[in-house]
Design a protein around this motif. Structure first.
Motif, PDB file in Angstrom:
ATOM      1  N   VAL A  36      63.334  51.660  63.515  1.00 58.03           N
ATOM      2  CA  VAL A  36      62.645  50.552  62.862  1.00 58.03           C
ATOM      3  C   VAL A  36      63.550  49.965  61.790  1.00 58.03           C
ATOM      4  O   VAL A  36      64.504  50.618  61.332  1.00 58.03           O
ATOM      5  CB  VAL A  36      61.299  50.996  62.231  1.00 58.03           C
ATOM      6  CG1 VAL A  36      60.365  51.525  63.305  1.00 58.03           C
ATOM      7  CG2 VAL A  36      61.514  52.043  61.148  1.00 58.03           C
ATOM      8  N   ASP A  37      63.259  48.718  61.417  1.00 60.37           N
ATOM      9  CA  ASP A  37      64.063  48.029  60.401  1.00 60.37           C
ATOM     10  C   ASP A  37      63.589  48.327  58.991  1.00 60.37           C
ATOM     11  O   ASP A  37      64.371  48.228  58.042  1.00 60.37           O
ATOM     12  CB  ASP A  37      64.015  46.513  60.633  1.00 60.37           C
ATOM     13  CG  ASP A  37      64.568  46.118  61.989  1.00 60.37           C
ATOM     14  OD1 ASP A  37      65.689  46.543  62.309  1.00 60.37           O
ATOM     15  OD2 ASP A  37      63.861  45.392  62.718  1.00 60.37           O
ATOM     16  N   ALA A  38      62.312  48.644  58.849  1.00 61.97           N
ATOM     17  CA  ALA A  38      61.772  48.868  57.509  1.00 61.97           C
ATOM     18  C   ALA A  38      60.482  49.671  57.586  1.00 61.97           C
ATOM     19  O   ALA A  38      59.754  49.631  58.585  1.00 61.97           O
ATOM     20  CB  ALA A  38      61.511  47.540  56.801  1.00 61.97           C
ATOM     21  N   LEU A  39      60.213  50.397  56.528  1.00 63.65           N
ATOM     22  CA  LEU A  39      58.930  51.067  56.322  1.00 63.65           C
ATOM     23  C   LEU A  39      58.183  50.230  55.305  1.00 63.65           C
ATOM     24  O   LEU A  39      58.717  49.897  54.245  1.00 63.65           O
ATOM     25  CB  LEU A  39      59.159  52.480  55.792  1.00 63.65           C
ATOM     26  CG  LEU A  39      57.992  53.196  55.088  1.00 63.65           C
ATOM     27  CD1 LEU A  39      56.768  53.253  55.973  1.00 63.65           C
ATOM     28  CD2 LEU A  39      58.402  54.589  54.643  1.00 63.65           C
ATOM     29  N   THR A  40      56.967  49.847  55.618  1.00 64.88           N
ATOM     30  CA  THR A  40      56.185  49.049  54.680  1.00 64.88           C
ATOM     31  C   THR A  40      54.938  49.791  54.236  1.00 64.88           C
ATOM     32  O   THR A  40      54.166  50.294  55.051  1.00 64.88           O
ATOM     33  CB  THR A  40      55.794  47.676  55.280  1.00 64.88           C
ATOM     34  OG1 THR A  40      55.073  46.925  54.290  1.00 64.88           O
ATOM     35  CG2 THR A  40      54.960  47.817  56.540  1.00 64.88           C
ATOM     36  N   THR A  41      54.808  49.906  52.949  1.00 64.35           N
ATOM     37  CA  THR A  41      53.619  50.466  52.311  1.00 64.35           C
ATOM     38  C   THR A  41      53.737  50.172  50.824  1.00 64.35           C
ATOM     39  O   THR A  41      54.541  49.325  50.405  1.00 64.35           O
ATOM     40  CB  THR A  41      53.478  51.975  52.602  1.00 64.35           C
ATOM     41  OG1 THR A  41      52.205  52.418  52.118  1.00 64.35           O
ATOM     42  CG2 THR A  41      54.576  52.795  51.948  1.00 64.35           C
ATOM     43  N   ASP A  42      52.991  50.877  50.000  1.00 61.17           N
ATOM     44  CA  ASP A  42      52.980  50.596  48.572  1.00 61.17           C
ATOM     45  C   ASP A  42      54.297  51.012  47.915  1.00 61.17           C
ATOM     46  O   ASP A  42      54.895  52.037  48.279  1.00 61.17           O
ATOM     47  CB  ASP A  42      51.826  51.335  47.903  1.00 61.17           C
ATOM     48  CG  ASP A  42      50.491  50.995  48.543  1.00 61.17           C
ATOM     49  OD1 ASP A  42      50.431  50.001  49.292  1.00 61.17           O
ATOM     50  OD2 ASP A  42      49.517  51.732  48.301  1.00 61.17           O
ATOM     51  N   ASP A  43      54.715  50.229  46.912  1.00 58.00           N
ATOM     52  CA  ASP A  43      55.974  50.519  46.247  1.00 58.00           C
ATOM     53  C   ASP A  43      55.990  51.890  45.580  1.00 58.00           C
ATOM     54  O   ASP A  43      57.033  52.548  45.515  1.00 58.00           O
ATOM     55  CB  ASP A  43      56.340  49.433  45.230  1.00 58.00           C
ATOM     56  CG  ASP A  43      55.217  49.097  44.246  1.00 58.00           C
ATOM     57  OD1 ASP A  43      54.195  49.819  44.217  1.00 58.00           O
ATOM     58  OD2 ASP A  43      55.368  48.111  43.499  1.00 58.00           O
ATOM     59  N   SER A  44      54.824  52.356  45.127  1.00 57.83           N
ATOM     60  CA  SER A  44      54.752  53.684  44.502  1.00 57.83           C
ATOM     61  C   SER A  44      55.096  54.776  45.518  1.00 57.83           C
ATOM     62  O   SER A  44      55.803  55.744  45.203  1.00 57.83           O
ATOM     63  CB  SER A  44      53.359  53.926  43.924  1.00 57.83           C
ATOM     64  OG  SER A  44      52.362  53.777  44.924  1.00 57.83           O
ATOM     65  N   ILE A  45      54.600  54.621  46.737  1.00 58.02           N
ATOM     66  CA  ILE A  45      54.889  55.594  47.791  1.00 58.02           C
ATOM     67  C   ILE A  45      56.363  55.532  48.174  1.00 58.02           C
ATOM     68  O   ILE A  45      57.034  56.565  48.318  1.00 58.02           O
ATOM     69  CB  ILE A  45      54.008  55.329  49.030  1.00 58.02           C
ATOM     70  CG1 ILE A  45      52.527  55.476  48.667  1.00 58.02           C
ATOM     71  CG2 ILE A  45      54.374  56.259  50.169  1.00 58.02           C
ATOM     72  CD1 ILE A  45      51.578  55.053  49.777  1.00 58.02           C
ATOM     73  N   LEU A  46      56.882  54.313  48.331  1.00 56.81           N
ATOM     74  CA  LEU A  46      58.283  54.141  48.717  1.00 56.81           C
ATOM     75  C   LEU A  46      59.226  54.699  47.649  1.00 56.81           C
ATOM     76  O   LEU A  46      60.239  55.329  47.973  1.00 56.81           O
ATOM     77  CB  LEU A  46      58.572  52.653  48.955  1.00 56.81           C
ATOM     78  CG  LEU A  46      57.748  51.991  50.063  1.00 56.81           C
ATOM     79  CD1 LEU A  46      58.075  50.503  50.140  1.00 56.81           C
ATOM     80  CD2 LEU A  46      57.996  52.666  51.402  1.00 56.81           C
ATOM     81  N   ALA A  47      58.876  54.476  46.386  1.00 54.72           N
ATOM     82  CA  ALA A  47      59.704  55.007  45.292  1.00 54.72           C
ATOM     83  C   ALA A  47      59.730  56.523  45.317  1.00 54.72           C
ATOM     84  O   ALA A  47      60.760  57.153  45.049  1.00 54.72           O
ATOM     85  CB  ALA A  47      59.177  54.508  43.948  1.00 54.72           C
ATOM     86  N   GLY A  48      58.588  57.115  45.648  1.00 52.72           N
ATOM     87  CA  GLY A  48      58.525  58.570  45.730  1.00 52.72           C
ATOM     88  C   GLY A  48      59.467  59.119  46.786  1.00 52.72           C
ATOM     89  O   GLY A  48      60.180  60.098  46.555  1.00 52.72           O
ATOM     90  N   PHE A  49      59.500  58.480  47.945  1.00 52.14           N
ATOM     91  CA  PHE A  49      60.407  58.924  49.004  1.00 52.14           C
ATOM     92  C   PHE A  49      61.864  58.668  48.631  1.00 52.14           C
ATOM     93  O   PHE A  49      62.720  59.536  48.802  1.00 52.14           O
ATOM     94  CB  PHE A  49      60.083  58.213  50.318  1.00 52.14           C
ATOM     95  CG  PHE A  49      58.973  58.861  51.098  1.00 52.14           C
ATOM     96  CD1 PHE A  49      59.183  60.063  51.761  1.00 52.14           C
ATOM     97  CD2 PHE A  49      57.721  58.282  51.183  1.00 52.14           C
ATOM     98  CE1 PHE A  49      58.172  60.673  52.481  1.00 52.14           C
ATOM     99  CE2 PHE A  49      56.697  58.881  51.904  1.00 52.14           C
ATOM    100  CZ  PHE A  49      56.922  60.080  52.555  1.00 52.14           C
ATOM    101  N   ALA A  50      62.159  57.471  48.132  1.00 45.96           N
ATOM    102  CA  ALA A  50      63.539  57.108  47.832  1.00 45.96           C
ATOM    103  C   ALA A  50      64.165  58.001  46.767  1.00 45.96           C
ATOM    104  O   ALA A  50      65.388  58.187  46.738  1.00 45.96           O
ATOM    105  CB  ALA A  50      63.611  55.649  47.394  1.00 45.96           C
ATOM    106  N   SER A  51      63.321  58.573  45.903  1.00 48.65           N
ATOM    107  CA  SER A  51      63.834  59.407  44.817  1.00 48.65           C
ATOM    108  C   SER A  51      64.075  60.855  45.229  1.00 48.65           C
ATOM    109  O   SER A  51      64.660  61.630  44.461  1.00 48.65           O
ATOM    110  CB  SER A  51      62.871  59.375  43.631  1.00 48.65           C
ATOM    111  OG  SER A  51      61.636  59.988  43.972  1.00 48.65           O
TER     112      SER A  51
END
Length: 284
Positions: free
Chosen positions: A195-210
């Motif tokens: 996939v090109d992107a995962l879309t959901t809430d920025d709080s969730i994405l920040a948790g994964f990215a960190s």
């Protein structure tokens, strides 16, 4: 005569037993996951959370639980009369949250549960306790940014989430939306290039990215595609519990525990959160 005396004695004993039961508490038999009083007093309370969202609701390899939702739920449970060791955490995936409350599987749900008119027809909400925004997580070298047409792009989200619905209805109706049961599955698809992107809430994405294993691999686009007002879901009609939770949330903000939870869970990702929302103030 003897039979009548025995029957009378039995009747007297029954009346006394019922009287004692009525006067005494029934805390020991209350089910905190479904029908018990919101003021607590039972042996345990069952709370629905996510198990796979770093920074929000995560079951650690040790068996412990961490995240902002976990901290909020623990604080609320404390105000309802339950110690941390009296909490039974129950995994509630996005597609099953309404059913879990209706069945009485849990007393309340704190699981990145966005307040929507459609959901309010099935459950009641306390809060909101966090204002997040739908965003995209992409690979670090991705050229997806503000102004990019997402139609035709392969986007991943979780079944039953408002993010998936927003993609279909408003953001990119012609995007190739792939729905998974967990965000971890979407992360794997993003890593592999499926996939090109995962879309959901920025709080969730920040948790994964960190997370250490993902650092440097992904980035947020900061598009703020929608407003997501996180509420605590309660069984429809349980007004007493909603009111008690709202009081607990207000206290959590006023005594600084809310901000501390934000710092503890989102600080490493430099997540720029919105201020604590006022109870009942749902931003459209």
């Amino acid at each position: 005569m003897k039979l009548r005396k025995a029957t009378a004695a039995a009747a007297t004993a029954l009346v006394l037993s019922l009287t004692a039961t009525a006067c005494g508490g029934d805390d020991s038999s209350s089910d905190a996951g479904s029908d018990s009083s919101s003021s607590g007093g039972g042996d345990t309370i069952k709370i629905g959370i996510k198990y796979d969202q770093p920074g929000l609701g995560l079951k650690e390899p040790s068996g412990d639980f961490s995240g902002f939702d976990v901290d909020v739920a623990t604080y609320v449970a404390g105000e309802l009369g339950f110690e941390p060791d009296q909490i039974e955490w129950v995994e509630t995936k996005s597609a099953d949250r309404e059913n879990a409350l209706a069945r009485g599987d849990v007393k309340f749900i704190a699981a990145t549960y966005s307040i929507t008119d459609e959901r309010k027809e099935k459950v009641d909400f306390a809060g909101p306790y966090l204002l997040a925004h739908q965003d995209l997580l992409v690979k670090a070298d991705s050229d997806i940014a503000e102004g990019t047409d997402l139609n035709g792009k392969k986007l991943c989200s979780v079944t039953g989430s408002t993010s998936a619905q927003n993609v279909k209805d408003e953001i990119a109706p012609d995007a190739q939306l792939q729905q998974r049961s967990t965000y971890s599955e979407c992360i794997s698809s993003l890593q592999s290039g499926a996939v090109d992107a995962l879309t959901t809430d920025d709080s969730i994405l920040a948790g994964f990215a960190s997370q250490e294993q993902y650092q440097g691999q992904f980035k947020l686009t900061n598009l703020k595609l929608s407003n997501e007002n996180y509420g605590i879901g309660v069984k429809k009609g349980d007004t007493a519990t909603v009111n008690s939770i709202n009081e607990a949330l207000e206290k959590m903000v006023s005594d600084g525990a809310w901000q501390q939870a934000v710092t503890d869970n989102f600080g490493p990702a430099e997540y720029k959160n919105e201020p604590a929302p006022a109870i009942g103030n749902v931003v459209s």
